[in-house]
Design a protein around this motif. Structure first.
Motif, short mmCIF file in Angstrom:
data_model
loop_
_atom_site.label_atom_id
_atom_site.label_comp_id
_atom_site.label_asym_id
_atom_site.label_seq_id
_atom_site.Cartn_x
_atom_site.Cartn_y
_atom_site.Cartn_z
N ASN A 80 0.83 -1.21 0.00
CA ASN A 80 0.00 0.00 0.00
C ASN A 80 0.86 1.26 0.00
OD1 ASN A 80 -2.28 -1.58 0.03
ND2 ASN A 80 -2.74 -1.27 2.19
N ILE A 83 1.96 1.74 -3.50
CA ILE A 83 0.87 2.31 -4.31
C ILE A 83 0.77 3.81 -4.08
CG2 ILE A 83 -1.64 2.33 -4.67
CD1 ILE A 83 -1.60 -0.68 -3.87
N CYS A 161 -6.85 0.34 -7.81
CA CYS A 161 -6.33 0.03 -6.48
C CYS A 161 -6.82 1.05 -5.45
CB CYS A 161 -4.81 0.00 -6.50
SG CYS A 161 -4.11 -1.43 -7.33
N CYS A 166 -7.12 -0.89 -1.88
CA CYS A 166 -5.80 -1.53 -1.82
C CYS A 166 -5.82 -2.80 -0.97
CB CYS A 166 -4.76 -0.52 -1.32
SG CYS A 166 -4.66 0.97 -2.32
#
Length: 302
Positions: A80, A83, A161, A166
């Motif tokens: 995460n 991301i 996402c 996520c």
């Protein structure tokens, strides 16, 4: 017609915790991609191994590598964080002990763009290490509800996402990728197989999947079900089975009703033990094997 240019930035997210020995191979497999507009988001998840720290430091000044440091919070949190820090519109997930073929990102990008019914894609898997073979998995959402059939290494847009939350940072024992793609499927966000072996997966009997996740399989699956209750109501399961039964799968889909019935009846320790046993004999239950057996039986009775 898709213009075959590589101007789109692709971010490859690589979490790392004390995997310095294999990290260089992983990073070089991304650096040497034919798709040149690539960013590596290397998330150091609190590594305390000196060799790993030195290896991360070695690559820190590479222009295509964005290094993110955090205290040890586990794989889902690290992904995460990757991301969050990724600059690309498309993401590819790769663990630090695995690696990919040189044309992986290029092939996946154009393949995803070619199929409007696919929201993310995954390649065939080349198992390396203690097991050596190629694994081919089809996407079947009904099957995915009961068994984690997909590799964690998917090619997906950052927008998807972020929109659907996520990875679950509470799932430090594993299967965070399983829960994520089930959650995506609940929103009609489905994957598609790219039928080329591009993803090298390092197999070790001391790894997370065997040493931790399999032993906790039932508890983790129960947690996943609790997060996606609507999908596991009997009427909904029947509807999903009808919708997916004609599509490719690794196992005959009706078998999963029996598996779910056992899961409801037996304690977690029994289910996890049965799961480990079945994993060792999974070839027997494969859809191809089953159909061949039924064909032989049919020929004998006619």
């Amino acid at each position: 017609m898709i213009s075959k240019t590589n101007n789109e930035l692709i971010s490859v997210i690589i979490p790392c915790f004390n995997e310095g020995i294999l990290l260089e191979r992983c990073l070089n497999s991304v650096i040497n991609q034919t798709w040149k507009n690539t960013e590596i988001v290397l998330v150091n998840d609190g590594s305390n191994n000196q060799y790993t720290i030195e290896m991360i430091q070695k690559y820190k000044n590479f222009p295509s590598i964005n290094t993110v440091e955090q205290i040890n919070r586990g794989l889902p949190y690290a992904r995460n964080m990757g991301i969050k820090n990724a600059k690309g519109n498309y993401l590819f997930f790769l663990d630090s002990d695995d690696w990919i073929e040189p044309e992986t990102l290029e092939k996946m990008y154009f393949f995803l763009k070619s199929f409007k019914d696919a929201s993310y894609i995954f390649a065939d898997i080349i198992l390396e290490g203690e097991v050596n073979k190629i694994v081919k998995k089809e996407y079947n959402f009904f099957e995915q509800l009961f068994l984690n059939q997909l590799p964690y290494s998917i090619f997906i847009s950052k927008e998807i996402c972020l929109k659907y939350g996520c990875y679950d940072k509470m799932m430090r024992s594993g299967y965070e990728d399983w829960e994520f793609n089930i959650r995506l499927g609940s929103h009609d966000i489905h994957g598609k197989r790219f039928s080329e072996p591009l993803f090298h997966y390092n197999v070790s009997n001391s790894g997370m999947l065997i040493s931790k996740t399999s032993k906790k399989h039932s508890k983790i699956w129960r947690y996943i079900i609790s997060k996606n209750k609507n999908l596991f109501r009997f009427k909904k399961l029947i509807t999903l089975w009808k919708g997916w039964r004609s599509k490719p799968s690794s196992y005959p889909l009706f078998l999963f009703f029996g598996w779910y019935f056992l899961f409801k009846l037996l304690p977690d320790s029994w289910i996890s033990m049965i799961f480990i046993i079945l994993r060792n004999f999974k070839w027997f239950f494969s859809r191809k094997k089953f159909l061949n057996l039924m064909k032989k039986f049919s020929n004998k009775t006619t």
